[in-house]
Design a protein around this motif. Structure first.
Motif, PDB file in Angstrom:
ATOM      1  N   UNK A 222       0.836  -1.206   0.000  1.00  0.00           N
ATOM      2  CA  UNK A 222       0.000   0.000   0.000  1.00  0.00           C
ATOM      3  C   UNK A 222       0.869   1.254   0.000  1.00  0.00           C
ATOM      4  N   UNK A 223       1.960   1.245   0.792  1.00  0.00           N
ATOM      5  CA  UNK A 223       2.839   2.401   0.856  1.00  0.00           C
ATOM      6  C   UNK A 223       3.623   2.585  -0.435  1.00  0.00           C
ATOM      7  N   UNK A 224       3.977   1.512  -1.101  1.00  0.00           N
ATOM      8  CA  UNK A 224       4.664   1.613  -2.376  1.00  0.00           C
ATOM      9  C   UNK A 224       6.168   1.570  -2.312  1.00  0.00           C
ATOM     10  N   UNK A 225       6.752   1.760  -1.139  1.00  0.00           N
ATOM     11  CA  UNK A 225       8.201   1.681  -0.970  1.00  0.00           C
ATOM     12  C   UNK A 225       8.506   1.483   0.507  1.00  0.00           C
ATOM     13  N   UNK A 226       9.734   1.079   0.799  1.00  0.00           N
ATOM     14  CA  UNK A 226      10.111   0.877   2.190  1.00  0.00           C
ATOM     15  C   UNK A 226      11.575   0.521   2.318  1.00  0.00           C
ATOM     16  N   UNK A 227      12.082   0.659   3.528  1.00  0.00           N
ATOM     17  CA  UNK A 227      13.455   0.288   3.833  1.00  0.00           C
ATOM     18  C   UNK A 227      13.435  -1.072   4.530  1.00  0.00           C
ATOM     19  N   UNK A 228      14.206  -2.021   4.018  1.00  0.00           N
ATOM     20  CA  UNK A 228      14.316  -3.327   4.667  1.00  0.00           C
ATOM     21  C   UNK A 228      15.697  -3.443   5.313  1.00  0.00           C
ATOM     22  N   UNK A 233      22.472  -6.398   9.333  1.00  0.00           N
ATOM     23  CA  UNK A 233      22.461  -4.949   9.457  1.00  0.00           C
ATOM     24  C   UNK A 233      22.399  -4.203   8.142  1.00  0.00           C
ATOM     25  N   UNK A 234      22.544  -4.896   7.026  1.00  0.00           N
ATOM     26  CA  UNK A 234      22.460  -4.243   5.724  1.00  0.00           C
ATOM     27  C   UNK A 234      21.050  -3.703   5.500  1.00  0.00           C
ATOM     28  N   UNK A 235      20.980  -2.452   5.051  1.00  0.00           N
ATOM     29  CA  UNK A 235      19.687  -1.846   4.725  1.00  0.00           C
ATOM     30  C   UNK A 235      19.598  -1.634   3.217  1.00  0.00           C
ATOM     31  N   UNK A 236      18.397  -1.771   2.724  1.00  0.00           N
ATOM     32  CA  UNK A 236      18.164  -1.595   1.292  1.00  0.00           C
ATOM     33  C   UNK A 236      16.812  -0.917   1.100  1.00  0.00           C
ATOM     34  N   UNK A 237      16.772   0.029   0.190  1.00  0.00           N
ATOM     35  CA  UNK A 237      15.518   0.700  -0.125  1.00  0.00           C
ATOM     36  C   UNK A 237      14.808  -0.054  -1.236  1.00  0.00           C
ATOM     37  N   UNK A 294       4.921  -4.973  -6.909  1.00  0.00           N
ATOM     38  CA  UNK A 294       6.260  -5.542  -6.940  1.00  0.00           C
ATOM     39  C   UNK A 294       7.275  -4.443  -6.641  1.00  0.00           C
ATOM     40  N   UNK A 295       8.480  -4.842  -6.231  1.00  0.00           N
ATOM     41  CA  UNK A 295       9.489  -3.871  -5.806  1.00  0.00           C
ATOM     42  C   UNK A 295      10.729  -3.925  -6.698  1.00  0.00           C
ATOM     43  N   UNK A 296      11.432  -2.800  -6.716  1.00  0.00           N
ATOM     44  CA  UNK A 296      12.730  -2.728  -7.383  1.00  0.00           C
ATOM     45  C   UNK A 296      13.756  -2.274  -6.369  1.00  0.00           C
ATOM     46  N   UNK A 297      15.028  -2.591  -6.627  1.00  0.00           N
ATOM     47  CA  UNK A 297      16.112  -2.308  -5.693  1.00  0.00           C
ATOM     48  C   UNK A 297      17.107  -1.322  -6.305  1.00  0.00           C
ATOM     49  N   UNK A 298      17.989  -0.795  -5.441  1.00  0.00           N
ATOM     50  CA  UNK A 298      19.135  -0.053  -5.941  1.00  0.00           C
ATOM     51  C   UNK A 298      19.143   1.429  -5.660  1.00  0.00           C
ATOM     52  N   UNK A 299      18.010   2.033  -5.348  1.00  0.00           N
ATOM     53  CA  UNK A 299      17.981   3.471  -5.075  1.00  0.00           C
ATOM     54  C   UNK A 299      18.390   3.747  -3.633  1.00  0.00           C
ATOM     55  N   UNK A 300      18.875   4.971  -3.385  1.00  0.00           N
ATOM     56  CA  UNK A 300      19.332   5.329  -2.041  1.00  0.00           C
ATOM     57  C   UNK A 300      18.264   6.040  -1.229  1.00  0.00           C
ATOM     58  N   UNK A 301      17.338   6.734  -1.898  1.00  0.00           N
ATOM     59  CA  UNK A 301      16.278   7.460  -1.200  1.00  0.00           C
ATOM     60  C   UNK A 301      14.941   7.061  -1.803  1.00  0.00           C
ATOM     61  N   UNK A 302      13.864   7.117  -1.007  1.00  0.00           N
ATOM     62  CA  UNK A 302      12.547   6.813  -1.566  1.00  0.00           C
ATOM     63  C   UNK A 302      12.212   7.767  -2.707  1.00  0.00           C
ATOM     64  N   UNK A 303      11.740   7.223  -3.804  1.00  0.00           N
ATOM     65  CA  UNK A 303      11.360   8.044  -4.947  1.00  0.00           C
ATOM     66  C   UNK A 303       9.910   7.762  -5.301  1.00  0.00           C
ATOM     67  N   UNK A 304       9.302   8.717  -5.968  1.00  0.00           N
ATOM     68  CA  UNK A 304       7.933   8.560  -6.421  1.00  0.00           C
ATOM     69  C   UNK A 304       7.871   8.240  -7.900  1.00  0.00           C
ATOM     70  N   UNK A 305       6.666   8.308  -8.450  1.00  0.00           N
ATOM     71  CA  UNK A 305       6.454   7.973  -9.854  1.00  0.00           C
ATOM     72  C   UNK A 305       7.153   8.940 -10.794  1.00  0.00           C
TER      73      UNK A 305
END
Length: 400
Positions: A222-228, A233-237, A294-305
């Motif tokens: 629902x949110x469309x993006x998130x930090x895992x 300890x590795x974080x990924x957007x 579905x999600x995509x990886x690789x960005x450093x900050x949350x981005x919109x459409x």
């Protein structure tokens, strides 16, 4: 707000003849309450909005004048709300997005907007940020809203931080997926029920990570993006990576219609609580929304459409068919107390930088609250009505 140019249908002109008069205040137009004629009782009915949004103190102005246009042209208020410093960063990103676009036009019912208009607005706002005494040469076009009285429901969204695992175990066993490369024989992707409860995507090497809670996954969709955050300890957007093409259905609306949660109490928190208390019905309720993200990886900050970083408390998700991405909005947003009760409204500039499957038509925008639990709390409380104006130049600019 001062009305500058009011276009009325014959029906609305007849209604105005039944009203005593408008009383003009120093900062806004005070509109009369609905009279007790048969025609006006119907016009003021709460049936004008979805019944799931009809709750006490929802912020809706039921006395506002009804009209048929998507946008109502009004003059800019005497003083725009000066934003915090991070708005300038968001505006810079927005201008970069507009500069990447080729010339195009946006036909918003009877209002035509082109790329040069959006660039002009960003330029005028940047001049004003540099010199607050400068008056931007802009006109405000009020959005018709959910009820054609200017009432727009303003909900909130945020970016959560979720603990995950690289590989599944007994607890962390619910996958987050990349978008499949192939569809079925009918050219469709599987539904939510098929993916989450029938393992329709298993064995395709699409898993990004595994979570401990399927409901968390649902709200991340629902949110469309998130930090895992992995176990090391590795974080990924994770950002928006596409949808399965099935229609979006609000499970909050579903629970209201089934009489499970009162519409006045509906929120992300109350939905979670209900699902926690009814685990045997989780599949039934989650599957009423067949849409899947579905999600995509690789960005450093949350981005919109718009493919630019989202700015907390200034970015908004809109329906691009009524508000073009790259627009700047003036919004009268809800102010809530700690218990989620509406205590008033405040004006704020917003950047139209995102869209969402649940954001359709002129009656709803989603206001980005930021990352983490505090943002989660505020986003979960927002469900109230406000008003939204699309800022446009008074006439077509030449070039910038």
């Amino acid at each position: 707000m001062f009305l500058n140019d009011l276009h009325l249908t014959p029906k609305n002109k007849l209604n105005i003849m039944l009203l005593s008069r408008f009383i003009i205040g120093s900062r806004r137009l005070i509109r009369p309450i609905c009279l007790t004629s048969v025609t006006l009782i119907a016009a003021c009915s709460f049936n004008e909005i979805d019944h799931s949004n009809d709750f006490e103190n929802n912020g809706r102005d039921a006395t506002a004048l009804k009209r048929d246009q998507l946008y109502l042209k009004e003059s800019l208020p005497p003083g725009l709300p000066y934003p915090e410093d991070n708005f300038r960063d968001g505006l810079t990103q927005q201008q970069a997005y507009l500069n990447r676009l080729s010339d195009r036009q946006f036909q918003l019912e009877d209002t035509q907007v082109d790329l040069a208009d959006l660039k002009h607005v960003a330029y005028e706002i940047s001049l004003w940020l540099d010199n607050p005494k400068y008056t931007p040469h802009l006109v405000a076009h009020q959005l018709a809203g959910q009820d054609q009285r200017g009432n727009v429901q303003i909900t909130g969204y945020y970016v959560p931080v979720m603990p995950v695992r690289h590989l599944p175990d007994e607890e962390f066993r619910y996958p987050l997926y990349r978008k499949p490369t192939q569809t079925n024989a009918e050219g469709r992707y599987p539904s939510r029920e098929e993916i989450d409860f029938e393992s329709a995507l298993a064995g395709q090497d699409l898993e990004i990570a595994y979570t401990a809670d399927l409901v968390d996954n649902f709200f991340l969709h629902v949110q469309g993006s998130g930090v895992i955050e992995y176990e090391d300890g590795e974080q990924k957007l994770l950002s928006w990576g596409g949808v399965n093409g099935h229609p979006y259905r609000s499970i909050g609306k579903e629970l209201i219609e089934r009489g499970e949660i009162d519409r006045a109490d509906i929120s992300a928190q109350s939905i979670r609580q209900w699902l926690d208390e009814h685990p045997h019905r989780m599949r039934e309720i989650l599957s009423t929304n067949p849409s899947y993200l579905f999600f995509s990886e690789g960005l450093e900050k949350p981005v919109g459409a718009a493919n630019v970083p989202l700015t907390p408390l200034y970015s908004a998700a809109v329906d691009p068919s009524v508000i073009p991405l790259g627009s700047i909005l003036l919004a009268q947003v809800p102010k809530l107390d700690a218990s989620g009760e509406l205590v008033g409204h405040e004006f704020r500039l917003l950047l139209a930088q995102d869209k969402g499957g649940a954001i359709k038509g002129p009656g709803h925008i989603d206001w980005y609250q930021g990352i983490g639990e505090e943002a989660h709390f505020h986003a979960g409380q927002l469900k109230h009505f406000g008003k939204v104006w699309l800022l446009l130049p008074p006439s077509k600019p030449s070039s910038y």
